[in-house]
Design an enzyme around this catalytic site. Sequence first.
Site, PDB file in Angstrom:
ATOM      1  N   TRP A   1       0.800  -1.377   0.079  1.00  0.00           N
ATOM      2  CA  TRP A   1      -0.353  -0.415  -0.268  1.00  0.00           C
ATOM      3  C   TRP A   1       0.844   1.208  -0.326  1.00  0.00           C
ATOM      4  CZ3 TRP A   1      -1.394   3.165   4.052  1.00  0.00           C
ATOM      5  CH2 TRP A   1      -1.148   2.980   5.571  1.00  0.00           C
ATOM      6  N   ASP A   2       1.699   1.096   0.208  1.00  0.00           N
ATOM      7  CA  ASP A   2       3.592   2.481   0.269  1.00  0.00           C
ATOM      8  C   ASP A   2       2.977   2.888  -0.891  1.00  0.00           C
ATOM      9  OD1 ASP A   2       3.818  -0.030   1.700  1.00  0.00           O
ATOM     10  OD2 ASP A   2       5.971   1.068   1.995  1.00  0.00           O
TER      11      ASP A   2
ATOM     12  N   GLU B   1       0.857  -1.885  13.295  1.00  0.00           N
ATOM     13  CA  GLU B   1       1.040  -3.478  13.129  1.00  0.00           C
ATOM     14  C   GLU B   1       1.290  -3.464  14.220  1.00  0.00           C
ATOM     15  OE1 GLU B   1       3.926  -3.881   9.801  1.00  0.00           O
ATOM     16  OE2 GLU B   1       1.952  -3.653   8.143  1.00  0.00           O
TER      17      GLU B   1
ATOM     18  N   LYS C   1       2.901   1.845  16.465  1.00  0.00           N
ATOM     19  CA  LYS C   1       4.597   0.767  15.679  1.00  0.00           C
ATOM     20  C   LYS C   1       4.009   3.057  14.894  1.00  0.00           C
ATOM     21  CE  LYS C   1       6.310  -1.083  11.785  1.00  0.00           C
ATOM     22  NZ  LYS C   1       5.925  -2.084  10.975  1.00  0.00           N
ATOM     23  N   GLN C   2       3.111   3.672  14.148  1.00  0.00           N
ATOM     24  CA  GLN C   2       2.996   3.983  13.111  1.00  0.00           C
ATOM     25  C   GLN C   2       1.929   5.154  12.892  1.00  0.00           C
ATOM     26  OE1 GLN C   2       3.716   1.022  10.193  1.00  0.00           O
ATOM     27  NE2 GLN C   2       3.136   2.270   8.493  1.00  0.00           N
TER      28      GLN C   2
HETATM   29  C1  BGC Z   1       5.084  -0.837   7.633  1.00  0.00           C
HETATM   30  C2  BGC Z   1       4.104  -1.072   6.249  1.00  0.00           C
HETATM   31  C3  BGC Z   1       4.034  -1.337   5.124  1.00  0.00           C
HETATM   32  C4  BGC Z   1       5.695  -2.227   4.822  1.00  0.00           C
HETATM   33  C5  BGC Z   1       6.622  -2.193   3.798  1.00  0.00           C
HETATM   34  C6  BGC Z   1       5.402  -1.933   7.762  1.00  0.00           C
HETATM   35  O1  BGC Z   1       7.041  -1.441   8.324  1.00  0.00           O
HETATM   36  O2  BGC Z   1       4.539  -1.186   8.713  1.00  0.00           O
HETATM   37  O3  BGC Z   1       2.516   0.052   6.628  1.00  0.00           O
HETATM   38  O4  BGC Z   1       3.906  -0.965   4.595  1.00  0.00           O
HETATM   39  O5  BGC Z   1       6.873  -2.142   6.191  1.00  0.00           O
HETATM   40  O6  BGC Z   1       6.903  -0.787   3.538  1.00  0.00           O
END
Ligand code: BGC
Length: 771
Positions: A361-362, A492, A605-606
């Site tokens: 999804w990035d 996550e 986490k984000q």
């Molecule tokens: C992030 C995800 C991301 C993935 C790839 C993970 O660490 O939490 O949001 O899609 O890395 O960049």
Amino acid sequence: MDKKMENYYKIDEWSVVEEGFDPQRQEASESIFSLGNGHMGQRGNFEERYTGESLQGSYIAGVYYPDKTRVGWWKNGYPEYFAKMPNAPNWIGIHIRMEGEELDLHNCKISGFRRILNMKHGYLERSFVAELNSGRQLQVNSRRFLSMVYDEIGAIRYTVKPLNFSGVLELVSFIDGNVVNRDSNYNEKFWEILATGAQPGKAFLHARTRKSGFEACFSMMTDLKVNGKLTSLEIQPLQQEDFAGNILKINAVQDDEIILYKYVAILDSLNYSHDQLIEKCGKAAQMAYDKKFDRLFGEHAAKWDEKWSQSDIIIEGDPSAQQGIRFNIFHLNQTYTGRDERLNIGPKGFTGEKYGGSTYWDTEAFLIHFYLSTEHESVARNLLIYRYKHLDKAIENALKLGFNTGAALFPMVTINGEECHNEWEITFEEIHRNGAIAHAIYNYIRYTGDSGYLAEYGLEVLIALSRFWRQRVNWSDVKGKYVILGVTGPNEYENNVNNNWYTNKMASWTLKYTLQALDLVMREFPIRYKSIIEKTSFRFDTETSSWQDIINNMYFPLLEERGIFLQQDAFMDKEQRMASELDPSERPINQHWSWDRILRSVFIKQADVLQGIFCFEEEYSTETIRRNYEFYEPRTVHESSLSPCIHSILANRIGEVEKAYGLYLRTSRLDLDDYNKEVNDGLHITSMGGTWMSIVLGFGGLRIKEGMLSLTPNIPKKWKYLSFNLNFRGRNLNVGISDKHVDVLLIKGDPLKVEINGKIVNCFQEKTVLR
Ligand code: BGC
């Protein structure tokens, strides 16, 4: 690799410079000094033999190997494989031998080592003096680039000077098919070699990936100059089953300057048929050889000038921030050029094996914004079309999981449209990706005004996404609302939660947007509308009314007394701690705590709720944004590289510029200073897109309001001047910001109106300055 990287590379506005060789940082530097051109990429590996720790990496866009999944207990719904970008045959190799002795940078004395990534003109240069065990001293200088003009060509100029001896020197220039991936589930070889060939001055290697059957051909040609003169000499062809090259023998005299030019063409079966591959590849190498190094390089450098004129950002008064942003822009430009709609952008681009080069999804959530604003609109459009082309597979994917009637669940991780994640709870459950795909369509149209995209491609995707959400919600009698159960949000560090606010928001917004899109296509493109309705067997009345019912009755968890959107059900049951209370020795928690402890903790986490607020900012008052920001940011550990950028933009939105600056610094120099201590794995390309966003959307305050560019700039105290370029609806603009004024210069295209700090001004081809 645990060495402190901060300030390891010299600060320079246009380059990254490493002075002195430190084998412990070799893999990190190999990532930093990666080159690419959209079609292929190459880590900063050495040309010479190197027996120390090194992650060899050479990658071809779109070529993958399906590495069979490895799990303890198989469950229905798991993907069969995890797609991996195979480490391609090594085409950069140039070994040096002297009467039984070989140069190996791991086994000799090195002085004057200097490695430079020239970002202005896109090349890697290296120089050093090596003293071998015999006492022989050699001076080496090499320059290589991957042509941005001819994206199937790589070229190396390799200069050697014997400093204290004369004698026979052998340069072995080759292509080596004996390569492996470090990350391979069953230690399999990903390539098989079909053919090799060598003649004096040229060689080729033809390889095929096992299982997936991609073919690639590597053809090389060489030229040699001694003391400035082209020299024909004894060249011995070298041909083995998985290796092809030339040995160039030179009777070298002390202080001779010997230059080997190596031109390599890399062609693959995405673009050529099996029968054509070897011949076309030979011709492409010949073309490069005929042009010669300087001309080839000149064209490449001119292309970089053009790229920078579209995408450069200037920050005056802060050299390390300046270097940081150029490093990010450089890598974004060399990872994806938008020439081929079958390609996408892996989270690590072509700089390492992690994430397998697959699409996440990035792309839609973090990367598309950069290309939308710095390239012709066809580039961002191609990123959207990539998903359109995967629509049938996304429908098949949803069918496999038990959904029906044309519902689509796009994969969280994919290279060809099939799901290939390797973690169920963390990755698979992030169904919010379907929302990012819809939102990217919306963003693209909002920016470009190209509503025809909806008729051509977008609406079909939106219908399938909305059908998914309709089936994925369920009615809760207890709540009297629609709920979405068992998901993972962008954070996550929480799995299998109910009613993740962000996911529920994305779902209901997608339904709303699809209704608007249906209406628009019906009115403006009636013929196309009819054919989409037929193609999708759309039952207008029942489907749209069920969507409307969900929009009206979606459940959103709230903490009403504090005016906060709650990340998910029962979030407040967690022990409420702040990230600042964590002992620094426990951070990052993902390297110190058990997974169980992380999942139970409050730590984020984000951006999660804040990711949603970022997407739909115009729906919320500044006060609502502030309340949510002030609640969530202190609970966030920012252990994803995608976190600080969104927080930085929102901090700016609520007027906290210096806070925004602190967060920006974490994203801008994430790789150069190796904050996360993992740059050896590859660079964080997604976060680079986020860095660009935090400058242009954050400090520049760029928004699109009813088809108009709008800027509300606010820059950190330390910055004397910030300027960035924008491509907007056929125009090229330059925006300059200081604490005293904002200026907009229309470089190309028709005059336009721009809103600056709430005032609408006309921009012509002379600077419009607002004080
Ligand atoms: C992030 C995800 C991301 C993935 C790839 C993970 O660490 O939490 O949001 O899609 O890395 O960049």
